[in-house]
Design a protein around this motif. Structure first.
Motif, PDB file in Angstrom:
ATOM      1  N   THR A 231       0.835  -1.202   0.000  1.00 52.48           N
ATOM      2  CA  THR A 231       0.000   0.000   0.000  1.00 52.48           C
ATOM      3  C   THR A 231       0.879   1.265   0.000  1.00 52.48           C
ATOM      4  OG1 THR A 231      -1.641  -1.248   1.228  1.00 52.48           O
ATOM      5  CG2 THR A 231      -1.955   1.112   1.181  1.00 52.48           C
ATOM      6  N   THR A 232       1.069   1.826  -1.165  1.00 54.80           N
ATOM      7  CA  THR A 232       1.900   3.019  -1.305  1.00 54.80           C
ATOM      8  C   THR A 232       1.120   4.252  -0.823  1.00 54.80           C
ATOM      9  OG1 THR A 232       2.665   2.007  -3.336  1.00 54.80           O
ATOM     10  CG2 THR A 232       3.321   4.299  -2.990  1.00 54.80           C
ATOM     11  N   PRO A 233       1.774   5.151  -0.052  1.00 52.12           N
ATOM     12  CA  PRO A 233       1.066   6.376   0.367  1.00 52.12           C
ATOM     13  C   PRO A 233       0.506   7.134  -0.851  1.00 52.12           C
ATOM     14  CG  PRO A 233       3.125   6.152   1.566  1.00 52.12           C
ATOM     15  CD  PRO A 233       3.122   5.057   0.522  1.00 52.12           C
ATOM     16  N   GLY A 234      -0.755   7.455  -0.754  1.00 56.56           N
ATOM     17  CA  GLY A 234      -1.400   8.226  -1.828  1.00 56.56           C
ATOM     18  C   GLY A 234      -1.634   7.437  -3.105  1.00 56.56           C
ATOM     19  N   GLY A 235      -1.418   6.110  -3.047  1.00 55.51           N
ATOM     20  CA  GLY A 235      -1.476   5.319  -4.293  1.00 55.51           C
ATOM     21  C   GLY A 235      -2.839   4.709  -4.579  1.00 55.51           C
TER      22      GLY A 235
END
Ligand code: NAP
Length: 279
Positions: A231-235
């Motif tokens: 889970t990439t930040p802002g992704g």
């Protein structure tokens, strides 16, 4: 396993899977395995495929058997147990996969205090990927449980639980394949909604579910850790997780297991009441 003489009563979907798995795993040779069914056609087809013994007479077939596997529908069970009572021997191990029928009931109907191991497999037994719970009932010993675990292990994973938790096993893994079929169908629809063909979408959905399960199994890590890792930040993933949380996915899954467990308990009570009226 010491090549036990096994009799399987009920050559339907689950019985056939157990037969195939047990013979494939070499747990006993085909000549030590007898399938009992009411349908000659079913028996003939199984005999041609696996070369084991067959019979339509359960009472006669169990003479000399060490293990008897019960794989008939619950409403058939009473008649089967009544038929076995005259020839059953006290040391024969009964392994029952019949949903909702207590081990103590089977033992009582047989009348000789037989050891009974009650099991709850699931439909994935047909591809050797079942998740099964097993419980020792009545006079069943840990050695009896070992035998049942080995036999059920031929078609997938096995866990040992107390009998009063078999309804929870039913709610989680017994009914569970249906929940996951729904997830796969919905993921596929999502792909179609966004323009993928149904064929490609289905292929991706199936592989995503089975691949994710494989990562959890092989890494041994908690699913939440694995989820955070992708889970990439802002992704993209967090955008979707936000939707799933807002929709209550996790709470809904927990509630689904609770509902199925409660229903399994109620069905077991109804079945026991009907069975004791018939007894
Ligand atoms: N399917 C699952 O996912 C699942 C999961 C967990 C547990 N179970 C349990 O497994 C058991 C078997 O389910 P299943 O799906 O394999 O059912 P099934 O396909 O209907 O198989 C039962 C077999 O027993 C035969 N039979 C009927 N009366 C008989 C008798 N008196 N003596 C010997 N055989 C007889 C049936 O023949 P006919 O078809 O000619 O009647 C059929 O071939 C059930 O008790 C179920 O609760 C199933």
């Amino acid at each position: 396993m010491a090549n036990h003489k096994i009799v399987l009563i009920g050559g339907g979907n689950m019985g056939r899977s157990l037969l195939r798995g047990i013979l494939k795993a070499g747990l006993t040779p085909a000549e030590n395995f007898t399938v009992v069914d009411v349908d000659e056609g079913t028996l003939g087809a199984l005999r041609d495929e696996y070369g084991m013994q067959t019979s339509t007479d359960a009472a006669e077939a169990i003479v000399g058997a060490e293990v008897v596997i019960l794989a008939v529908k619950p409403y058939i069970l009473n008649g089967v147990l009544d038929g076995l009572a005259p020839t059953v021997e006290a040391d024969q191990l009964f392994i029952s996969i019949v949903a909702g029928v207590k081990g103590s009931y089977i033992s009582k109907k047989l009348g000789k205090n037989n050891p009974v191991v009650r099991c709850m497999p699931n439909i994935a037994a047909i591809v050797d990927a079942a998740a099964s719970g097993v419980s020792a009932c009545g006079s069943a010993t840990p050695e009896h449980l070992d035998i049942a675990e080995e036999l059920l292990g031929a078609v997938g994973e096995v866990v040992r639980v107390k009998e009063n938790l078999l309804d929870a096993v039913t709610g989680l893994s017994g009914s569970g394949p249906a929940y996951i079929y729904m997830v796969i169908e919905a993921l596929c629809d999502g792909g179609v909604r966004m323009g993928l063909t149904r064929e490609i979408s289905m292929k991706l959905a199936i592989q995503t579910v089975s691949g994710a399960a494989q990562v959890v199994r092989e890494s041994g890590e908690h699913p939440a850790v694995l989820k955070d890792r992708v889970t990439t930040p802002g992704g993209t993933t967090i955008a979707a997780l936000n939707v799933l949380e807002a929709g209550g996915l996790r709470g809904m899954m927990i509630d689904a297991v609770v509902a199925a467990t409660e229903r399994a308990k109620a069905v077991a009570e109804e079945t026991s009441a009907e069975a004791s009226e018939d007894a």
